[in-house]
Design a protein around this motif. Structure first.
Motif, mmCIF file in Angstrom:
data_model
loop_
_atom_site.group_PDB
_atom_site.id
_atom_site.type_symbol
_atom_site.label_atom_id
_atom_site.label_comp_id
_atom_site.label_asym_id
_atom_site.label_seq_id
_atom_site.Cartn_x
_atom_site.Cartn_y
_atom_site.Cartn_z
ATOM 1 N N ARG B 197 0.836 -1.199 0.000
ATOM 2 C CA ARG B 197 0.000 0.000 0.000
ATOM 3 C C ARG B 197 0.870 1.248 0.000
ATOM 4 O O ARG B 197 1.848 1.348 0.717
ATOM 5 C CB ARG B 197 -0.932 -0.015 1.204
ATOM 6 N N TYR B 200 1.962 3.132 3.257
ATOM 7 C CA TYR B 200 3.068 2.651 4.094
ATOM 8 C C TYR B 200 4.382 3.275 3.640
ATOM 9 O O TYR B 200 5.211 3.680 4.451
ATOM 10 C CB TYR B 200 3.202 1.120 4.023
ATOM 11 N N GLY B 217 11.920 -2.643 7.895
ATOM 12 C CA GLY B 217 10.866 -2.112 8.751
ATOM 13 C C GLY B 217 9.523 -1.985 8.062
ATOM 14 O O GLY B 217 8.492 -1.966 8.723
ATOM 15 N N VAL B 218 9.542 -1.868 6.738
ATOM 16 C CA VAL B 218 8.278 -1.628 6.036
ATOM 17 C C VAL B 218 8.036 -2.645 4.917
ATOM 18 O O VAL B 218 7.018 -3.341 4.926
ATOM 19 C CB VAL B 218 8.226 -0.188 5.455
ATOM 20 N N PRO B 221 7.912 -6.600 6.173
ATOM 21 C CA PRO B 221 6.702 -6.895 6.958
ATOM 22 C C PRO B 221 5.416 -6.678 6.164
ATOM 23 O O PRO B 221 4.457 -7.453 6.305
ATOM 24 C CB PRO B 221 6.769 -5.925 8.140
ATOM 25 N N ALA B 222 5.386 -5.647 5.329
ATOM 26 C CA ALA B 222 4.160 -5.391 4.569
ATOM 27 C C ALA B 222 3.902 -6.500 3.564
ATOM 28 O O ALA B 222 2.757 -6.856 3.297
ATOM 29 C CB ALA B 222 4.245 -4.035 3.863
ATOM 30 N N SER B 296 2.764 -13.657 10.560
ATOM 31 C CA SER B 296 1.562 -13.093 9.966
ATOM 32 C C SER B 296 0.891 -12.132 10.944
ATOM 33 O O SER B 296 1.140 -12.159 12.138
ATOM 34 C CB SER B 296 0.603 -14.209 9.566
ATOM 35 N N TYR B 297 0.068 -11.260 10.428
ATOM 36 C CA TYR B 297 -0.633 -10.300 11.263
ATOM 37 C C TYR B 297 -1.992 -10.030 10.637
ATOM 38 O O TYR B 297 -2.163 -10.220 9.432
ATOM 39 C CB TYR B 297 0.155 -8.989 11.363
ATOM 40 N N PRO B 298 -2.963 -9.593 11.414
ATOM 41 C CA PRO B 298 -4.279 -9.328 10.830
ATOM 42 C C PRO B 298 -4.248 -8.076 9.979
ATOM 43 O O PRO B 298 -3.727 -7.047 10.391
ATOM 44 C CB PRO B 298 -5.169 -9.138 12.061
ATOM 45 N N GLU B 299 -4.792 -8.163 8.784
ATOM 46 C CA GLU B 299 -4.859 -7.006 7.899
ATOM 47 C C GLU B 299 -5.857 -6.007 8.445
ATOM 48 O O GLU B 299 -6.827 -6.375 9.101
ATOM 49 C CB GLU B 299 -5.314 -7.442 6.495
ATOM 50 N N VAL B 300 -5.621 -4.748 8.156
ATOM 51 C CA VAL B 300 -6.583 -3.729 8.574
ATOM 52 C C VAL B 300 -7.595 -3.527 7.453
ATOM 53 O O VAL B 300 -7.222 -3.371 6.312
ATOM 54 C CB VAL B 300 -5.876 -2.402 8.869
#
Lengths: 303, 300
Positions: B197, B200, B217-218, B221-222, B296-300
């Motif tokens: 995106r 970011y 950092g971006v 992870p993104a 993994s992480y939850p998407e917004v």
């Protein structure tokens, strides 16, 4: 010398439409010039497509003006930087970081020489100021829209930028939460004496928060129509605002401008277009039928 | 209330009951369909019986009666036979009885080593390559067709060429796994990086992050969800490739075990080897699933 000068800025895109002729261009806005004083809260209001977000992106350094330039404390803006923090409409938080780490990343970038504990304390201070205590360890996906924007504001304020750029920061937040975050914003602004440039199409929000309000005509070919002083003493709250006659006058003036004044003939390419629009009534003119204006506003201002 | 409680119990126990039921049905079907009836000499002449005994189809038991020869292959072995074989094999997990006769524990270690070496090196190379391709739209548009072309090639198709060029089956087997797990990771990483995106990157620019901060950092992870999806596809494809690679190259491992047992005409061994392949794959896949939850992480 002014603090922040927007100097004859125009944004023009070449038309890539297949029907377009070779040198056809699409003028978003042209010749926008104004100054923002240090510590001032200036809001720009206008319909979608008037280029107000583009202007904000130019000030942020994300976008380049076709003509003119932006000067901050005597230096031309040519790239994004920590002196101009943006608060995004869609929050733009890193979803893999907790609320705390989203703010801490900004603090660490702003102060690379600080120790870890100092960075942590500083971050905690802004987390507390934005009433985020208890949400530090949560990731953005588990926060409400309002809480997310609190993180966004904490991130922006924590680096103590020279200018804070707010790009429709409350557009995606429900109306009830919006009010309390607006109050927190104004409290933070009061405490930090930051210079703020905000873009919105919410008239009440603009009057509640701003020192001055800049009105843009409709795009394409938008221009800066006028800048209004908001002469309402602070602290302002929604309750006191409703009873203020100055508020009613400003509100009517802006709504008149947005509903009638900002309209341009379709396909208005000629430079005389600005003369064609009906002039908004002067500030202080008796208010017209308010109900219908509100109705019209809602129709026109749908995002 | 009572009814609810009953339904809860059914919902909780149901899966286990079904699991056990399928086991029982499968094992009994297997056992019934593979059982050979006891030898019945009725209707056979003395000469015929003698010929059969001479051929080894039947033998005499301690009571001097003819029975089927248990040494001779009699169709698909039943569960009991396979169980006997498994117990035998599991009893000598780490024994080396000959060049091609290593304990099953050793074989599993060989295969997992080979698999991990190929998969991990392909992951590192794939992610690096994917990031390089993904960050530049020119690279992405120019190089993506090659990836799309290389991706569907079966990793085994590379084997003759690899064997010819590296001239070493040990390396070839690892490289086949490498080829199997490279392209999905490259393709997914490049896609993930190229579709990060914009905001970011805008935040990274606002915060004046340097190149390595931006990357670690971006960008990474993104793109992590897309990268992990790619690794998962690579993982499956590597798991599929390692078995035939071992078979064809004769490299000791659980894949080759099936082939050795086939050469021995030991069908119980073949079935046992298949089960080992399944268990090893399952364990590796579970471990990978656990690991990928971290990133993994939850998407917004």
């Amino acid at each position: 010398m002014e603090f922040l000068t927007i100097d004859h800025v125009s944004k023009v895109y070449p038309l890539l439409d297949e029907n377009a002729k070779k040198n056809d261009t699409f003028v978003v806005f042209k010749n926008v010039s104004f100054e923002i004083r240090q510590g001032e809260f200036l809001t720009m209001i206008g319909h979608s497509g008037c280029g107000k977000s583009t202007l904000l992106n130019i000030i942020a350094g994300f976008d380049k003006p076709t003509e003119g330039g932006v000067i901050l404390e005597g230096r031309e803006v040519d790239r994004p930087g920590l002196d101009r923090m943006v608060v995004f409409q869609n929050f733009a938080l890193m979803p893999w970081l907790t609320a705390f780490d989203n703010v801490r990343t900004a603090v660490r970038q702003a102060h690379p020489d600080w120790t870890k504990s100092r960075i942590r304390d500083w971050t905690q201070k802004y987390i507390d100021l934005m009433n985020l205590r208890g949400a530090e360890t949560k990731k953005p996906a588990f926060l409400s829209g309002g809480m997310r924007q609190r993180v966004g504001l904490a991130r922006a304020f924590s680096v103590e930028p020279k200018v804070l750029l707010l790009d429709e920061p409350f557009a995606q937040i429900d109306a009830l939460t919006r009010g309390s975050i607006q109050e927190e914003l104004i409290r933070m602004w009061d405490a930090t004496k930051n210079t703020v440039f905000m873009v919105t199409h919410d008239v009440d929000e603009a009057i509640l928060l701003s020192d001055r309000i800049a009105l843009m005509t409709n795009g394409p070919d938008a221009e800066l129509a006028e800048i209004l002083e908001v002469d309402i003493p602070r602290p302002r709250t929604r309750e006191t605002l409703i009873d203020s006659p100055e508020y009613t006058r400003l509100r009517n003036h802006i709504l008149h401008f947005l509903v009638k004044g900002a309209k341009r003939g379709s396909g208005a390419k000629q430079s005389g277009a600005s003369a064609e629009r009906s002039n908004p009534p002067p500030v202080g003119a008796p208010s017209t039928d308010r109900e219908s204006v509100v109705q019209e506003e809602e129709d026109v201002l749908k995002p | 209330m009572r009814r609810n409680h009953k339904q809860d119990l059914a919902a909780r126990l149901g899966p286990y009951i079904l699991f056990v039921a399928v086991c029982v049905v499968f094992l009994s079907l297997w056992s019934v369909s593979t059982s050979t009836p006891a030898f019945n000499p009725a209707g056979l002449t003395e000469d015929e019986l003698m010929t059969m005994e001479f051929n080894g189809d039947i033998v005499r038991d301690e009571n001097d009666r003819y029975i089927n020869n248990p040494e001779k292959v009699q169709g698909i072995p039943g569960p009991a036979k396979v169980m006997r074989k498994a117990r035998e094999e599991l009893g000598e997990l780490f024994e080396k009885k000959g060049t091609n006769d290593h304990g099953i524990g050793l074989l599993v270690i060989y295969t997992v080593k080979r698999f991990m070496a190929g998969f991990l090196s392909a992951s590192v190379v794939g992610i690096c390559l994917g990031v390089l391709i993904g960050v530049s739209p020119v690279c992405y548009k120019g190089l993506n067709p090659f990836i799309q072309l290389l991706k569907p090639i079966s990793p085994l198709a590379w084997m003759p060429l690899l064997l010819y060029s590296v001239k070493d089956p040990v390396w070839t087997a690892m490289l086949v796994v490498f080829m199997a797990s490279l392209w999905p990771t490259v393709a997914n990483t490049a896609f993930g990086v190229s579709t990060i995106r914009r905001d970011y990157m805008q935040v990274a620019a606002l915060l004046e992050m340097n190149a390595s901060r931006r990357l670690f950092g971006v960008v990474l992870p993104a793109a992590a969800p897309a990268i992990i999806a790619g690794l998962r596809i690579s993982f499956g494809s590597a798991l599929v490739a390692v078995v035939p690679a071992e078979m064809l190259l004769g490299e000791l491992g659980v894949g080759y075990l099936t082939w050795i047992e086939w050469n021995n005409l030991d069908i119980s061994g073949v079935i046992f080897a298949i089960m080992v392949v399944g268990v090893v794959g399952f364990l590796l896949d579970t471990a990978f699933g656990r690991l990928s939850e971290f990133a993994s992480y939850p998407e917004v």
